[in-house]
Each structure stands twice: as structure tokens, then as C-alpha cells.
Design a protein around this motif. Structure first.
Motif, PDB file in Angstrom:
ATOM      1  N   SER A  92       0.824  -1.208   0.000  1.00 17.13           N
ATOM      2  CA  SER A  92       0.000   0.000   0.000  1.00 17.13           C
ATOM      3  C   SER A  92       0.862   1.264   0.000  1.00 17.13           C
ATOM      4  N   SER A  93       1.964   1.233   0.730  1.00 18.04           N
ATOM      5  CA  SER A  93       2.818   2.418   0.837  1.00 18.04           C
ATOM      6  C   SER A  93       3.740   2.585  -0.366  1.00 18.04           C
TER       7      SER A  93
ATOM      8  N   VAL B 173       0.841   6.313   5.363  1.00 16.11           N
ATOM      9  CA  VAL B 173       0.425   4.913   5.206  1.00 16.11           C
ATOM     10  C   VAL B 173       1.295   3.995   6.060  1.00 16.11           C
TER      11      VAL B 173
ATOM     12  N   GLY C 268       0.778   3.201  -3.382  1.00 14.62           N
ATOM     13  CA  GLY C 268      -0.498   3.824  -3.073  1.00 14.62           C
ATOM     14  C   GLY C 268      -1.663   3.165  -3.790  1.00 14.62           C
TER      15      GLY C 268
ATOM     16  N   ILE D 277      -5.400   2.977   3.210  1.00 18.61           N
ATOM     17  CA  ILE D 277      -5.104   4.202   2.464  1.00 18.61           C
ATOM     18  C   ILE D 277      -6.185   5.259   2.710  1.00 18.61           C
TER      19      ILE D 277
ATOM     20  N   THR E 105      -5.390   8.997   4.081  1.00 17.29           N
ATOM     21  CA  THR E 105      -5.869  10.162   3.331  1.00 17.29           C
ATOM     22  C   THR E 105      -6.626  11.124   4.239  1.00 17.29           C
TER      23      THR E 105
END
Length: 487
Positions: free
Chosen positions: A166-167, A366, A170, A328, A332
């Protein structure tokens, strides 16, 4: 410890997720790419990833478990999710996509012109964080069985992989991994579990003969439970940041509307298939004490080695897609809404997160929140109560102000703020009075109070400034998109 071939399949799957994370990084050039995949997903990617994020462990493992316990009536949880996604897609997704925002709180600020609506971000962070934690705990239980590891090690393994992919890239990485997970879930449920369990049970005639007509009763689970599923999950689909953030990724309002509609129809089929798998399993696995264990029990008892590994990978995929989407979304909202709110509270100068907003900072959010998810998941045995509280506040406190902003021009910022505050307080207060956070009453009373206050306060306060509504209407109409994008 699981079968060696099954372990190999899961390990290959996990390594593939990391590989897709690095592939996604090559497509990530700026914050818009990192947070919303550059707002350029077409119908295929959008439909697959939307279906992947809404169909998590509760829909997959939980849906089979409900079918095992209640027969075909176990489908209602997933059907409620599908109805919520269908309503979002047909009535709101096009308008949401045209707003060009990153968060639900930004939509509220745009519609009402009241900066204090960013406080809704705190509720949203609590909801998405706990959603990620519960998904992490869920797939860690699969790792416990497969790898023979203890719970903490399983949480760290799975949580670290989700946090890393995820990091790294993204939303692009999450989109690519979700597409793989969507394909895996489709194969696992429709091509493997459904035909194998039906064959083992002797088809529908065999199910009826062994389990009786009761398993074909659509209302067996009880009307109060069915209503609660629709109130919590259908409404939750309409306003959750994790779902909205996928809407933001669509390249056009048409993709958001029809791609989401297709995903919703897929969800209905998925819910029915899960319930049928569960009711079929009840004919040959009669003594499973915990219904959520039925999915894994089927894989272990009736599926050939290798196929069982694919089916278990499908379950892990369902949980990881929800975990990564929620992670995420948490990052955000934390950066876009909660951080500026805290800076204002402590009278610190606001930071400019405009065009200078960089991917590195988004990535660090994240990572930090991913570590927080791992720690919380490792420390807590059961976070159902915490997730229920977050879900109830989300719906009871925020639903009216969010949907009302789209549906009622006379609504005002004061009405929205009072609605959110009163709805949240009544929801929490009812939980305290009833003494059961899992009760249905808190969300009903919270919604009713929120709606009444929203209407009354809006009518008693001056209309929203024309210039605010002019900008809002311009966004909804898709005018001046280049200038309209909220950074």
C-alpha cells in the motif's frame, strides 16, 4: 500446519502482492496517483477493484458461515452491501466523481462552506482504522492454521505485506493487487467452492433431502436482522471513505455509475453463492461450532490439495483487499482532514498541502498508520465492538449531513454540524443506556435525532451563501475541472 502445496500457493500469492506493489509504484508520479490512481480507472479496473474492496472477510468467510447457520437467508448481509453500492452508483457516484475531492469531509466543506465539518474526519479515521484492524485479524487466523505461527507473528506477516504494497505505490498498487484478488475470489467462490460443495451435498435435491425445506426460507434469519443489515451496511456503503475513495479513482462519471452498478450486481451473485456453499456444507459438516470456521473446514476436508490452497488464498485476498483499501483511506483522511483540524485546535500555522503535497509524505502516513494497525491487531482479541461503534457513529452521526447535502438545497452548515453532533451523541448515549454496543437501537435513534435536528436547524438558520452553492453547483456540473481539483 497446513499442507505443503497449500502453503506454497499462499506464499506465492503474498510475494505476488509485493511485486504488484512495486509495479504500481512505476505509475505513481504525484499525490493524485498515490491517493486516487490519478482519477483515471476505466470500467474493467474500476468494477473489479470496487467489488474487491466491498467484499471482504465478512462477505466471504462470514457469508458462508451465515449460509451454514441460516440457509439461503444467510445471503442478506452481502445483498445489503450490494444494495448500498447500487444506490451509491446509480444516484451519487457520478456527482461524487465530478467533485474532484479526496475525502468525505472535503465534500462537506465544499457543500456547506463550514470548515468545522472537517471534525467528521475523526469519525471517519476511527471507522477506517478499525476496518483495517478487523480485516488484519481475520486473515491472520488463516495464517495461524497454514503456517503454524502464533497470532502475533501471523498479524505481523500479513500486516507488513499490506502496509508495504500500500505504501510503495499507493492506490495504483492497491488497484492492481485488488484486481488479482477479485479474480482469485471469483475463481475460489464460483469455480471451486460452489461446484465442489454442491456435488458433495448431492445438489439442491440432496440439500433439501438432508437439511429440509427450512434452509430455503429467505426470511429464516429474522426480519429484524435483515433490516439491521440494510440500515448498517447499505447506508455504510453510501458514505464510507474507503468506498468514496474508489469512486474518486474513476476516470469519468459514467465509469463510476455503471462500473459500480456492475460491481453491485456481482455482489448479489457472490452473496447467493456464499449462502448456497454454507447450506450445502451443513449437510456434510454437521458439527462445526463456530460458523466462521466453515469456509476453512470445507477447504481442508473436501477439496483436493492445491485447490484448497487457491480457495484459502481467495479468503486471504478478500480480507487483504478490505484492509488495504481501509488503510489508504485512513491515511488520506488523517492527512487531509484531521491534521489541519488539530493544527487549528492547537493554534499552529496551517501547512500548505496544495500543489506541493508530495508522495513521500502520503507514503509515510500509510507506513505509520499501517504499523498502528499491526500493533492494535496484535494487542486486541476482538474488535467487533469497536468496529460496531465506529460504524454506528458513521451512519448515525454523518449519514444525514452527507446525503442531505446532495438532496436538499435549503440545508445549512449549522444544520449539518448540529446534525452530526446530536446524531453522534444520541448514538453513543443509547449504547450506554441499552448497555449493549451491538444493539440495533443506537443507530435507529441516532439517525432519527440527526434527521430532525438537520431539518429544524437548517430551517431556523440563514441559507447557505450563494457563492458557496455556486461553487458546489459548478463542481456537480463538472465545470472548470482543472481549477476545481482540491489538492
Amino acid at each position: 500446519m497446513g499442507k505443503p502445496l497449500d502453503i506454497v500457493i499462499i506464499v506465492v500469492y503474498l510475494l505476488a502482492m509485493l511485486a504488484f506493489g512495486f509495479w504500481g509504484k512505476t505509475r505513481t508520479k504525484d499525490s493524485a496517483d498515490f491517493l486516487v490512481a490519478g482519477r483515471r480507472l476505466g470500467p474493467t479496473l474500476y468494477t473489479g477493484t470496487m467489488a474487491a474492496v466491498v467484499l471482504g472477510g465478512a462477505s466471504t468467510v462470514g457469508g458462508v458461515g451465515l449460509g451454514y447457520k441460516w440457509g439461503i437467508s444467510g445471503m442478506w448481509l452481502v445483498v445489503a452491501i450490494a444494495v448500498g453500492l447500487l444506490a451509491l452508483s446509480l444516484f451519487f457516484a457520478g456527482r461524487i466523481q465530478r467533485l474532484k475531492v479526496y475525502t468525505v469531509a472535503q465534500m462537506l466543506r465544499l457543500r456547506y462552506g463550514v470548515d468545522a465539518t472537517s471534525a467528521s474526519g475523526i469519525v471517519m479515521v476511527a471507522y477506517t482504522l478499525m476496518l483495517s484492524v478487523t480485516s488484519t485479524i481475520a486473515y491472520a487466523t488463516v495464517f495461524n492454521v497454514l503456517f503454524g505461527t502464533n497470532r502475533t507473528v501471523s498479524v505481523i506477516i500479513g500486516g507488513a505485506i499490506v502496509m508495504l504494497y500500500s505504501s510503495i505505490g499507493g492506490m495504483w498498487s492497491i488497484t492492481l493487487t485488488d484486481m488479482v484478488q477479485f479474480i482469485l475470489k471469483t475463481i475460489g467462490i464460483f469455480a471451486l467452492l460452489l461446484p465442489f460443495t454442491l456435488a458433495k451435498a448431492g445438489g439442491f435435491a440432496g440439500i433439501r433431502e438432508r437439511a429440509g425445506d427450512a434452509v430455503f426460507d429467505l426470511g429464516a434469519i429474522g426480519m429484524p436482522t435483515i433490516i439491521t443489515f440494510f440500515v448498517v451496511y447499505s447506508f455504510g456503503m453510501l458514505i464510507g471513505q474507503d468506498i468514496w475513495q474508489r469512486v474518486f479513482t474513476a476516470r469519468s462519471p459514467g465509469v463510476a455509475k455503471w462500473g459500480g452498478t456492475t460491481a453491485a450486481l456481482y455482489c448479489v451473485l457472490y452473496g447467493v453463492a456464499g449462502a448456497v456453499i454454507g447450506m450445502a456444507a451443513s449437510t456434510f459438516l454437521p458439527d462445526v461450532e463456530v460458523s466462521d470456521d466453515v469456509y476453512a473446514q470445507i477447504a481442508e476436508t473436501i477439496l483436493p490439495v492445491g485447490i484448497s490452497g487457491l480457495v484459502l488464498a481467495a479468503a486471504v485476498a478478500a480480507m487483504m483487499s478490505t484492509a488495504s483499501g481501509a488503510l489508504i483511506a485512513t491515511a488520506t483522511v488523517a492527512r487531509t482532514d484531521v491534521k489541519p483540524l488539530l493544527l487549528r485546535v492547537f493554534r499552529r500555522p496551517a501547512e500548505n498541502d496544495g500543489a506541493e503535497r508530495d508522495v513521500h509524505s502520503d507514503r509515510m502516513y500509510v507506513v505509520v498508520l499501517g504499523i498502528a494497525v499491526i500493533v492494535i491487531a496484535a494487542l486486541l482479541n476482538d474488535v467487533v465492538a469497536a468496529l460496531t461503534i465506529a460504524y454506528d457513529i458513521l451512519v448515525g452521526g454523518l449519514l444525514v449531513a452527507i446525503l442531505g447535502g446532495f438532496l436538499w438545497k435549503r440545508a445549512t452548515g449549522a444544520g449539518a454540524l448540529w446534525s452530526m453532533g446530536v446524531g453522534t451523541v444520541v448514538t453513543l448515549g443509547t449504547m450506554f443506556i441499552v448497555g449493549d454496543v451491538l444493539a440495533n437501537e443506537p443507530i435507529y435513534y441516532g439517525l432519527a435525532a440527526s434527521l430532525i435536528v438537520y431539518v429544524v436547524v437548517s430551517l431556523l438558520t440563514p441559507r447557505t451563501a450563494p457563492e458557496v452553492l455556486q461553487v458546489w453547483d459548478g463542481r456537480l456540473a463538472g465545470r472548470d475541472e482543472a481549477e476545481a481539483a482540491v489538492r
